[in-house]
Scaffold this motif. Structure first.
Motif, PDB file in Angstrom:
ATOM      1  N   ASN A 280       0.805  -1.228   0.000  1.00 20.03           N
ATOM      2  CA  ASN A 280       0.000   0.000   0.000  1.00 20.03           C
ATOM      3  C   ASN A 280       0.839   1.280   0.000  1.00 20.03           C
ATOM      4  O   ASN A 280       0.371   2.347   0.430  1.00 20.03           O
ATOM      5  N   ALA A 281       2.047   1.196  -0.536  1.00 17.55           N
ATOM      6  CA  ALA A 281       2.928   2.373  -0.519  1.00 17.55           C
ATOM      7  C   ALA A 281       2.314   3.542  -1.280  1.00 17.55           C
ATOM      8  O   ALA A 281       2.404   4.694  -0.834  1.00 17.55           O
ATOM      9  N   GLU A 282       1.706   3.265  -2.423  1.00 17.14           N
ATOM     10  CA  GLU A 282       1.115   4.341  -3.222  1.00 17.14           C
ATOM     11  C   GLU A 282      -0.048   5.009  -2.474  1.00 17.14           C
ATOM     12  O   GLU A 282      -0.226   6.228  -2.525  1.00 17.14           O
ATOM     13  N   VAL A 285       1.300   7.338   0.249  1.00 21.83           N
ATOM     14  CA  VAL A 285       1.792   8.621  -0.264  1.00 21.83           C
ATOM     15  C   VAL A 285       0.635   9.583  -0.513  1.00 21.83           C
ATOM     16  O   VAL A 285       0.682  10.753  -0.109  1.00 21.83           O
ATOM     17  N   LEU A 286      -0.417   9.106  -1.162  1.00 23.50           N
ATOM     18  CA  LEU A 286      -1.530  10.000  -1.483  1.00 23.50           C
ATOM     19  C   LEU A 286      -2.289  10.409  -0.232  1.00 23.50           C
ATOM     20  O   LEU A 286      -2.637  11.590  -0.067  1.00 23.50           O
ATOM     21  N   THR A 315      -2.304  -2.363   5.915  1.00 21.02           N
ATOM     22  CA  THR A 315      -0.855  -2.517   5.996  1.00 21.02           C
ATOM     23  C   THR A 315      -0.182  -1.238   5.500  1.00 21.02           C
ATOM     24  O   THR A 315      -0.507  -0.725   4.429  1.00 21.02           O
ATOM     25  N   ASN A 316       0.741  -0.714   6.296  1.00 19.11           N
ATOM     26  CA  ASN A 316       1.498   0.491   5.948  1.00 19.11           C
ATOM     27  C   ASN A 316       0.634   1.760   5.946  1.00 19.11           C
ATOM     28  O   ASN A 316       1.076   2.811   5.482  1.00 19.11           O
ATOM     29  N   ARG A 323       2.995   9.672   6.577  1.00 13.90           N
ATOM     30  CA  ARG A 323       4.027  10.715   6.561  1.00 13.90           C
ATOM     31  C   ARG A 323       3.387  12.072   6.851  1.00 13.90           C
ATOM     32  O   ARG A 323       3.319  12.958   5.994  1.00 13.90           O
ATOM     33  N   ILE A 324       2.927  12.196   8.071  1.00 14.24           N
ATOM     34  CA  ILE A 324       2.194  13.394   8.458  1.00 14.24           C
ATOM     35  C   ILE A 324       2.684  13.869   9.828  1.00 14.24           C
ATOM     36  O   ILE A 324       3.218  13.094  10.615  1.00 14.24           O
TER      37      ILE A 324
END
Length: 628
Positions: A280-282, A285-286, A315-316, A323-324
């Motif tokens: 779920n990296a993408e 990021v969003l 997950t992730n 990233r907040i």
């Protein structure tokens, strides 16, 4: 002097100011209502108001309105709103299409619908919408060009280039007063505030599409939200999504009528099989970009995150991974369909949270509220088990859906209208979707709002008189009826709980019948040991002739027992008939006591279908309904 003459003599400025002043009055009225509500926030695993009082949000989705889904409108072969529009554009101009959709949006949900939702005791509405409502009508023409030629990649690329140009020239979402999306949200907020209902803003069809399912996200190319780059190498659909939420936050950041921002509905198939990551990296990021963008404006609304796999897998995406800087007021979503309601059932993946045990464990571990943004599309038995399990954990939920054409699982049932591709069908559709034309599914409402042991009459039934077989009581399996297959708890098992999927929404199987003078339906496919309860009122103590309209297309005789308050009052044998013709069988009963009682139809031997039962005093010559 006529009113129009007065207006014309006051000049064009007055005529222009009048609607503007009216909008100001309506806006002020909405704000006045909003003052009665308070901005919600997260406190540990709870959602609370400004006074710290816990608010459990329970309500309805208004899907199919600001984004058409084909199955809701019974246009399944068209598969998505873009393809519906493409079909309409074969015989319509762009302007005619806009006019039709304006009428559709003005009819599908109105204040009357929202008032009805509130009257059932719910306290919120989730508002699914399409991003294209925030485009100007001229900009939507570019999207229409893709709908006309969806298989031509050049039309998609041309549309992306147009979006990129509008994005770079700051021509996207810049006129809130005139864009349909903002106007419709303002309207819903006003209607809901008048009923003390909170609103969840749900970007249901995100720019580019967040998955494969075109019904859900109305994409042209699957997963373009995560993949499509413009000529400058930017993930342009993501940039546009961020800008849209910036504009929404700028308008509603201080509005307490809005409970939550639901950033993106149901991301799905964002995985390695489709050229993306396995963690779920993408999505991380969003979501991180969206959270930071909204918080940068000082907006502290609750922010609802939806996991991968149709809103459930995180997950992730847990609070520690995002990233907040500001981790306040996050809420985690689940969409519960076709899964067990057993509170002990658990998924081994703690980040897969659609099961009750995982939902509660995730909330407790991360000290964040959890909320079920969608649940439904099942039987009343499943609905009752789901909401009672969620209510016990103080987890809020939103049922899917308010309306559906010929739908037995929705709050309101829309009558069939024909084809949306014909003028006659569209006329009928615009009429039938109006609240006054819809039929409330009272059994669905009862399943969502009644205690577990409740059993209430579906219709007023009297003896002497005729009892239609489908007018059995409302309540859970084992209380109002017993059926061996009454709920779907495995998404891989698609067999309907009601074989006919008509009339009622329980495990009882129902078929249409043309036999007269029935109510048009009959119960069927009854297995041995199954039973159905009816609340009846017996006028006076008397013996009766019991007649039943039945048929049997099985190989062996069927046998039904009729009981009153657990005491057998008659037994009916239905002989096999290869032609499956309807016939009337009868039996004399003992004296039935006066008053209110439970009449039970019990299946001793299977094979019979039943349309109605008729009780006639033995002293009266019976009038047989339907003939032999």
């Amino acid at each position: 002097m006529k009113k129009r003459d007065v207006l014309s003599r006051r000049g064009p400025l007055y005529c222009w100011l009048l609607p503007v002043l009216l909008l100001v009055v309506l806006w002020s009225s909405g704000l006045a209502q909003a003052q009665k509500m308070s901005l919600l926030r997260a406190q540990g695993g709870k959602i609370v108001d400004a006074g710290g009082q816990e608010i459990v949000l329970r309500g309805f989705n208004v899907g199919g309105w600001l984004l058409q889904e084909s199955y809701i409108l019974k246009t399944d072969t068209l598969d998505s709103q873009a393809r519906i529009r493409g079909g309409l554009l074969r015989t319509m101009s762009d302007q005619e299409l806009e006019d039709f959709y304006a009428r559709y949006r003005a009819s599908f949900v109105t204040k009357a619908d929202i008032d009805f939702v509130a009257a059932q005791g719910f306290n919120c509405v989730r508002l699914p919408f399409h991003y294209d409502l925030f485009l100007t009508r001229e900009q939507r023409v570019a999207r229409n060009n893709v709908s006309r030629r969806p298989r031509d990649p050049r039309t998609v690329e041309a549309y992306v280039q147009s979006l990129t140009r509008w994005y770079d020239q700051n021509q996207l979402f810049t006129d809130p007063q005139n864009l349909d999306g903002f106007r419709l949200i303002d309207q819903v907020l006003s209607w809901c505030a008048a009923n003390n209902l909170y609103v969840i803003l749900d970007l249901h069809a995100a720019p580019g599409g967040q998955g494969f399912d075109r019904n859900i996200n109305d994409n042209f190319v699957p997963l373009d939200l995560w993949k499509r780059k413009d000529s400058k190498g930017r993930l342009i659909y993501q940039d546009i999504t961020v800008r849209l939420w910036e504009k929404l936050a700028a308008r509603y950041q201080h509005d307490p009528r809005v409970a939550m921002y639901d950033f993106i509905n149901e991301p799905h198939k964002v995985n390695v099989e489709n050229g993306l990551s396995n963690d779920n990296a993408e999505i991380n990021v969003l979501y991180s970009r969206l959270i930071n963008a909204v918080r940068a404006q000082g907006d502290q609304h609750l922010l609802l995150l939806e996991g991968n796999g149709y809103g459930n897998e995180y997950t992730n995406l847990t609070p520690d991974k995002l990233r907040i800087k500001d981790r306040r007021n996050l809420v985690y979503n689940a969409h519960r369909y076709w899964c067990p309601n057993d509170p002990k059932a658990a998924d081994p993946n703690p980040n897969q949270i659609n099961l009750l045990a995982n939902l509660a464990a995730f909330r407790d571990k991360w000290q964040v509220p959890v909320w079920v943004g969608e649940t439904g599309e099942n039987s009343n038995e499943w609905f009752a088990g789901a909401v009672q399990g969620l209510n016990a954990q103080k987890i809020g939920w939103c049922h899917w859906n308010l309306k559906r054409v010929e739908g037995v699982t929705s709050l309101l049932r829309v009558r069939h209208y024909g084809s949306i591709l014909t003028p006659e069908g569209r006329t009928a559709l615009l009429r039938n979707i109006q609240f006054k034309e819809c039929v409330p599914n009272r059994d669905v409402i009862a399943a969502l709002t009644s205690p577990a042991t409740a059993r209430t009459p579906f219709a007023t039934l009297r003896i002497p008189g005729t009892i239609h077989a489908t007018d059995y009581d409302m309540g859970r399996n084992g209380v109002a009826y017993h059926d061996a297959y009454a709920e779907r708890i495995d998404y891989r098992k698609e067999a309907p709980t009601n074989n006919g999927s008509i009339c009622r929404n329980d495990g009882i199987d129902i078929q249409r019948v043309a036999d007269q003078p029935s109510n048009g339906f009959a119960i069927s496919d009854m297995a041995a040991g199954e039973w159905i309860n009816y609340t009846v009122s017996v006028a006076k103590p008397e013996a009766y002739l019991l007649q039943a309209r039945v048929k049997n297309d099985a190989a062996a005789p069927a046998r039904l027992t009729v009981r009153l308050d657990d005491k057998e009052v008659g037994s009916l044998t239905v002989t096999p008939d290869p032609a499956a013709a309807w016939t009337t069988v009868s039996v004399s009963t003992a004296v039935l006591p006066a008053g209110q009682h439970t009449l039970q139809l019990y299946v001793e031997q299977p094979g019979a279908s039943v349309s109605w039962l008729q009780f006639t005093p033995s002293s009266t010559t019976p009038t047989t309904q339907g003939g032999q």
